[in-house]
Design an enzyme around this catalytic site. Sequence first.
Site, PDB file in Angstrom:
ATOM      1  N   GLY A   1      85.166   7.821  28.672  1.00 17.60           N
ATOM      2  CA  GLY A   1      83.770   6.299  28.845  1.00 17.60           C
ATOM      3  C   GLY A   1      82.656   6.416  28.470  1.00 17.60           C
TER       4      GLY A   1
ATOM      5  N   GLU B   1      86.928  21.760  42.139  1.00 11.98           N
ATOM      6  CA  GLU B   1      85.874  22.482  42.286  1.00 11.98           C
ATOM      7  C   GLU B   1      86.043  22.936  43.585  1.00 11.98           C
ATOM      8  OE1 GLU B   1      82.069  21.433  41.104  1.00 11.98           O
ATOM      9  OE2 GLU B   1      82.819  21.363  39.021  1.00 11.98           O
TER      10      GLU B   1
ATOM     11  N   CYS C   1      86.625  14.717  26.761  1.00  9.46           N
ATOM     12  CA  CYS C   1      85.422  14.244  27.654  1.00  9.46           C
ATOM     13  C   CYS C   1      84.589  13.109  27.249  1.00  9.46           C
ATOM     14  CB  CYS C   1      84.757  15.636  28.271  1.00  9.46           C
ATOM     15  SG  CYS C   1      83.675  15.192  29.634  1.00  9.46           S
TER      16      CYS C   1
ATOM     17  N   HIS D   1      81.785  19.633  23.718  1.00  8.27           N
ATOM     18  CA  HIS D   1      80.908  20.273  23.912  1.00  8.27           C
ATOM     19  C   HIS D   1      80.498  20.672  22.338  1.00  8.27           C
ATOM     20  CE1 HIS D   1      81.545  20.001  28.007  1.00  8.27           C
ATOM     21  NE2 HIS D   1      83.174  20.476  27.299  1.00  8.27           N
TER      22      HIS D   1
HETATM   23  N1  GLN Z   1      83.350   8.567  32.434  1.00  6.80           N
HETATM   24  C1  GLN Z   1      82.573  10.439  32.462  1.00  6.80           C
HETATM   25  C2  GLN Z   1      82.521  10.389  31.046  1.00  6.80           C
HETATM   26  O1  GLN Z   1      82.494   9.877  29.455  1.00  6.80           O
HETATM   27  C3  GLN Z   1      83.333  11.198  32.691  1.00  6.80           C
HETATM   28  C4  GLN Z   1      82.418  12.504  32.462  1.00  6.80           C
HETATM   29  C5  GLN Z   1      83.181  13.150  32.638  1.00  6.80           C
HETATM   30  O2  GLN Z   1      84.637  13.413  33.810  1.00  6.80           O
HETATM   31  N2  GLN Z   1      82.444  14.605  33.203  1.00  6.80           N
HETATM   32  O3  GLN Z   1      80.918  10.330  30.663  1.00  6.80           O
HETATM   33 ZN    ZN Z   2      85.706  15.221  31.941  1.00  6.27          ZN
END
Ligand code: GLN
Ligand code: ZN
Length: 758
Positions: free
Chosen positions: A436, A609, A730, A698
């Site tokens: 995203g 969570e 991510c 990361h």
């Molecule tokens: N769509 C969000 C991004 O790409 C997802 C972030 C997340 O899952 N923490 O930043």
């Molecule tokens: Zn993520």
Amino acid sequence: MVTTHNLGFPRIGAKRELKFALEDYWKGNLSQSQLEDTGALLRQRHWQHQSQLDFVPVGDFSFYDQVLDMSFLLGNIPARVRQHEGNTLDNYFRVARGRSAQDTACHCVHAGEMTKWFDTNYHYIVPEFDATTAFSLDVSRLLNQIRQAATLGVTAKPVIIGPVSYLWLGKTKDASDKLALLPKLLPVYAQLLDTLAAEGVEWVQIDEPILVTELDPAWQQAFTTAYQALAPRKLKLLLTTYFGDLQENLSLACALPVDGIHIDAINARHELERLQTLLPDSMVLSLGVINGRNIWKTDLHATLEWLEPIHRVLQSRLWIAPSCSLLHVPVDLRSENKLASHIQYWLAFAQQKLDELHILAQALNKGRVSVQDALVANSAAINSRKTSPLVHNPAVKAAVANINASLGQRLSTYEQRAKKQSACLQLPAFPTTTIGSFPQTPEIRQARSRYRLGQLDETSYKTFMQNEIARCVQEQEALDLDVFVHGEAERNDMVEYFGEQLDGYAFSEFGWVQSYGSRCVKPPILFGDIQRPKPMTVDWIKFAQSLTDKPMKGMLTGPVTILNWSFVRDDQPRSVSCYQLALAIRQEVLDLEKSGVRIIQIDEAALREGLPLRRTEWDSYLRWAVESFRIAANGVSDETQIHTHMCYSEFNDIIASIAAMDADVITIETSRSDMELLDAFDHFSYPNEIGPGVYDIHSPNIPAQEHIVQLMRKAAERIPTERLWVNPDCGLKTRSWEEVIPALRNMVTAAKQLRQAA
Ligand code: GLN
Ligand code: ZN
């Protein structure tokens, strides 16, 4: 007379002073003595704020984390750090974050593992054990704080983590049994208590929060063993629990040889009657009567109604406090200048919660008339919230009441949808996409903040963002990705962005809460029935889609994640707030679909969570959480492809719920686990498509093409290839374009190689 105390005060400072001092120290811009001075100053200020209490917590202040402090106090320091020269504080930061001030890269060690503190958003450093772990007392940090408190005339009640919870919170590195360490640990605790007694300490708060979880018999037995071993002592112990009720552990706790018990009376109110019959006459009962986890004013009148009868029975054996440490709430509401006054009127941060405690104590000790004005003012605030049209929207309540199972149900099965989707999307095998966000450059952040401050007008802001989207699309064209994203440049945060556009949300300026170390979050405040006044993302996505023929994903945050990362209402169940969010997101999904968007991703980064502390309660949470996602997502036609994303890889215990969400595609974090975590999906025969992350976002490292191919081959051993996607772990917002381009280039080439081989 009732006694008042507090379990812990936020350490970060009303203006995040500790955060900035720590970060300056790590950069080498602040000396150790300057950092120590900041710590001493903050403690002094926080104790002043608590001066009305009979007992003030001491030792709750930490430069990073209270569990790590405990490891240092017990001399349980990982060997990789012990070899380091230098002082304790630097070694402390090495365990906390891999390096200390001015450490060059070669001084780095791997940081201790971090994990969530029970069901909060606070993260602690996991104690490390093996069969040879030995303990030795280093009480210097705690004694310094106690002595500082003494010079300031503070009646200190030192706070420590109890031996059983300490072991439970840690991890053994050699598969040995950590409970076997208890006999080695207890003499050090005994020595600690002796030292504190010699220092003149009367009461110690000994936290055993694991008593609110399901414990094996061996762990229950450990409580008896431990507290019997600590029984002959020269000071008093307040056995402290929080975050839940004790259930089967209640009689165990009441039978321990301690001098008092603290119970979270917000979460365990229903146990108070049983507790009073079980509690020996010799023991003090401390009740956590003010919610330490939310930001709402307490209904003081309602609290007194049930508290006064208990006080009449227990008299001076009754203590009152917040339910848990105030670490989990912001410091002081008086810092806020921008919150709407009617909302501010309903709120209480740490400081205000202690004021409420004081009022309750006076009402108990001297009668309600002694604090009549304060009680009247409190009732007015409580009533205003109860009846405010800003909180209560009948149309929203009616919509939630009308929810039925068909709302969350797709029209056809996954197999039927998949055929239609593949016919209209025409994607290759191993389709490539991203999660995203693309890099959030300083220019982007600056544009957003100038817009917010009114320094950039609406038209210029829009042009800026459209240019960013265009750049993002161009880069994805050049990379030859298959499914595009718009890049999320307009979003500050994946929850705040939506909260700001929904009715029922408010935002504080200084409502920071420590998440870990120097990092804080500012959860938005969900105060009222949730309504979406107008589309939130449609214009941006439509614009992005107009620039390319490739499918553009609509990008949303899911209801469960929005809920779990907010301060939520205490006047209705979490599930109801979640359903309201789900209905709002559903409208957005349907509007995106109407405007021609063919793929919609709904992120549920925080679904896991929200799992309750006790496993017996998991099912009920998962039921409404999954249903909320389904309501948000599943109103679309068969041809519209729904994606979801989750930022973790532990699915074993919730895989059935993940499958029940019925997203067409799920992208997850797997690159560091070498795809083994896909086993959960394999064993469950997970039926829909999966994008296991192949690129650890990361790390600044660029993943090699061969490595990605290898990972995907491992994935293909577990999931049929026609259901596999190729994507990063991510979003890419924390990375730079220089890192992202070559990494994605390798990812796309790897996908092409896999297609050829297939
Ligand atoms: N769509 C969000 C991004 O790409 C997802 C972030 C997340 O899952 N923490 O930043
Ligand atoms: Zn993520």
